[in-house]
Design a protein around this motif. Structure first.
Motif, PDB file in Angstrom:
ATOM      1  N   LYS A  33      32.112  26.839  -2.884  1.00 23.48           N
ATOM      2  CA  LYS A  33      33.357  26.184  -2.105  1.00 23.48           C
ATOM      3  C   LYS A  33      33.257  26.230  -0.527  1.00 23.48           C
ATOM      4  N   HIS A  34      33.762  25.562   0.193  1.00 22.73           N
ATOM      5  CA  HIS A  34      33.732  25.536   1.378  1.00 22.73           C
ATOM      6  C   HIS A  34      34.810  26.399   2.368  1.00 22.73           C
ATOM      7  N   SER A  43      36.762  20.975  -2.248  1.00 26.99           N
ATOM      8  CA  SER A  43      36.978  21.850  -1.823  1.00 26.99           C
ATOM      9  C   SER A  43      35.679  22.310  -2.907  1.00 26.99           C
TER      10      SER A  43
END
Length: 52
Positions: A33-34, A43
Motif C-alpha cells: 500500500k502507498h 492505493s
C-alpha cells in the motif's frame, strides 16, 4: 517459469508475466500500500513487479 493459474496479470512489462497467457509466473506476490491505510485499489500495488 510456468504460469500460476492463481495469479492473473495483465502487466506484460513485468519480468514475471507469463507472456503467452495473462498470468504471473511467481508462486507468491507481495501486495503493498502507498500510505498508512489502503482505501481504494489505486492505493495498492504489486510489490513483486520487476521491469522486464
Amino acid at each position: 517459469m510456468q504460469a500460476n493459474d492463481s495469479i492473473g496479470c495483465t502487466v506484460s512489462e513485468c519480468r514475471h508475466h507469463a507472456k503467452n497467457v495473462q498470468q504471473c509466473t511467481l508462486n507468491h506476490i507481495e501486495v503493498i500500500k502507498h500510505g498508512p491505510t489502503a482505501t481504494t485499489k489505486e492505493s495498492t500495488d504489486c510489490g513483486s513487479f520487476e521491469r522486464s
